[in-house]
Design a protein around this motif. Structure first.
Motif, short mmCIF file in Angstrom:
data_model
loop_
_atom_site.label_atom_id
_atom_site.label_comp_id
_atom_site.label_asym_id
_atom_site.label_seq_id
_atom_site.Cartn_x
_atom_site.Cartn_y
_atom_site.Cartn_z
N SER A 16 -1.12 -2.91 5.39
CA SER A 16 -1.36 -1.46 5.46
C SER A 16 -2.00 -0.91 4.18
O SER A 16 -2.20 0.30 4.06
CB SER A 16 -0.05 -0.73 5.74
OG SER A 16 0.93 -1.07 4.78
N LYS A 23 -2.17 2.95 4.11
CA LYS A 23 -2.51 3.59 5.37
C LYS A 23 -1.27 3.81 6.25
O LYS A 23 -1.39 4.19 7.41
CB LYS A 23 -3.51 2.72 6.14
CG LYS A 23 -4.85 2.52 5.43
CD LYS A 23 -5.64 3.81 5.35
CE LYS A 23 -7.01 3.57 4.74
NZ LYS A 23 -7.82 4.82 4.68
N LYS A 25 1.08 6.10 6.36
CA LYS A 25 1.26 7.45 6.89
C LYS A 25 0.33 7.70 8.08
O LYS A 25 0.74 8.22 9.11
CB LYS A 25 0.98 8.48 5.78
CG LYS A 25 1.26 9.93 6.17
CD LYS A 25 1.11 10.84 4.95
CE LYS A 25 1.51 12.28 5.29
NZ LYS A 25 0.55 12.91 6.23
N SER A 26 -0.93 7.30 7.92
CA SER A 26 -1.89 7.46 9.00
C SER A 26 -1.53 6.62 10.21
O SER A 26 -1.58 7.09 11.35
CB SER A 26 -3.30 7.08 8.51
OG SER A 26 -4.24 7.15 9.56
N GLU A 29 1.58 8.33 11.90
CA GLU A 29 1.33 9.65 12.48
C GLU A 29 0.35 9.59 13.66
O GLU A 29 0.48 10.34 14.63
CB GLU A 29 0.79 10.59 11.41
CG GLU A 29 1.84 10.98 10.37
CD GLU A 29 1.30 11.95 9.33
OE1 GLU A 29 0.08 12.21 9.34
OE2 GLU A 29 2.11 12.45 8.52
N ASP A 30 -0.64 8.69 13.56
CA ASP A 30 -1.66 8.62 14.60
C ASP A 30 -1.45 7.47 15.58
O ASP A 30 -2.30 7.21 16.43
CB ASP A 30 -3.05 8.51 13.95
CG ASP A 30 -3.39 9.75 13.13
OD1 ASP A 30 -2.90 10.84 13.48
OD2 ASP A 30 -4.12 9.62 12.14
N ARG A 118 -9.16 -0.86 15.66
CA ARG A 118 -7.81 -0.33 15.87
C ARG A 118 -7.13 -0.92 17.09
O ARG A 118 -7.77 -1.43 18.01
CB ARG A 118 -7.87 1.20 16.04
CG ARG A 118 -8.42 1.96 14.85
CD ARG A 118 -8.34 3.45 15.08
NE ARG A 118 -8.73 4.21 13.90
CZ ARG A 118 -8.51 5.51 13.73
NH1 ARG A 118 -7.89 6.20 14.68
NH2 ARG A 118 -8.89 6.11 12.63
#
Length: 227
Positions: A16, A23, A25-26, A29-30, A118
Motif C-alpha cells: 500500500s 494509499k 486511506k484511499s 475509503e474507495d 485496480r
C-alpha cells in the motif's frame, strides 16, 4: 464463512506504499486495492511481451527488477480470482477484504502518482498487527508488490474476521440440555458413568453465553449436591 470455502480461496498481500506515499486511506475509503505503473494501460488488453517492452521504455526497468514487476502485474491482473482475499497494512493494523475483478481506471489520468490498475474490495475487518501469527508476519514483510500466501488460508488464523476454527467446536449448551442432565441424575435409574456424563454437560453449560443456561446449570449442580 465456513472452512469449505476457506479451502477453495487464496489470500494475497498488496503493498500500500506507492512512491513513498501510503494509499491505505484511499484503498479503504474507495473500496479497492491497486498497483502502480498506470502508463502500461489496461493489462487485459496487452500481452506480457508488450508489458515488458513498456516497462523497459516507460519505466526504465531491466533484468531482475523487470521480471519482478512483470510478475506482479501478471499476478494482479490474472492470478487473483474474484472472491479471493486480500490484506493490506498500515503502521498499526492489517485490513482484510474480499477482492473482486481487475479493472483499469484512467478516468483522471495515468500519471505515476495515480492508481489505475485496480480491483474492487469489500473490506471485512481489521486485526492489530501485534495479534497476527508468524505466517502472516512473514507475508506482511514481503518486499513484493503482490505476494501470495503460500499456505492454506485457515493458517492465517484470521478468526477475528472470519470466525474460522482449526478444531471442531462443541455446540452451545442449551437450557434443555441442562435440565435433561439434572433429570437423568435425579431419576436414580442411571449408572455412575451416565451421572458423570450428565454432570459434564452441566459444567459445560456453566460457561454458556446465555445467562439463563448458566443459572439453570448452577441450580442443577447445587440440587445434585444435596442428593
Amino acid at each position: 464463512m465456513d472452512e469449505g470455502k476457506a479451502a477453495s480461496v487464496k489470500l494475497f498481500y498488496i503493498q500500500s506504499i506507492v512512491d513513498g506515499v501510503s494509499k491505505v486511506k484511499s484503498f479503504l475509503e474507495d473500496n479497492y486495492v491497486g498497483i502502480p505503473w498506470s502508463a502500461l494501460g489496461d493489462l487485459e488488453q496487452v500481452s506480457l511481451e508488450e508489458v515488458a517492452e513498456l516497462l523497459k521504455h516507460r519505466y526504465g526497468l531491466v533484468d531482475d527488477k523487470l521480471s519482478e514487476i512483470l510478475e506482479a502485474a501478471s499476478l494482479f491482473a490474472d492470478g487473483i480470482n474474484d472472491g479471493d482475499y486480500v490484506v493490506i497494512k498500515d503502521e498499526d493494523w492489517m485490513y482484510v477484504g474480499d477482492i473482486g475483478d481487475y479493472y483499469y481506471d484512467d478516468s483522471v489520468g495515468t500519471s505515476d502518482d495515480l492508481i489505475c490498475h485496480r480491483r474492487g474490495v469489500t473490506w471485512l475487518g481489521q486485526v492489530p498487527l501485534e495479534e497476527i501469527n508468524e505466517h502472516m508476519q512473514s507475508l506482511l514483510n514481503e518486499p513484493k508488490v503482490v505476494a501470495p500466501f503460500e499456505l492454506p488460508v485457515t493458517k492465517a488464523r484470521l478468526d477475528q474476521v472470519f470466525g474460522w476454527k482449526n478444531e471442531p467446536t462443541k455446540p452451545e449448551p442449551s437450557e434443555h440440555a441442562a435440565r435433561t442432565a439434572l433429570f437423568d441424575i435425579q431419576s436414580g435409574q442411571v449408572d455412575q458413568a451416565t451421572i458423570e456424563e450428565a454432570l459434564a454437560v452441566l459444567k459445560e453449560a456453566l460457561r454458556s453465553k446465555d445467562e439463563q443456561v448458566r443459572v439453570t446449570a448452577a441450580t442443577s449442580i447445587l440440587q445434585y449436591a444435596k442428593l
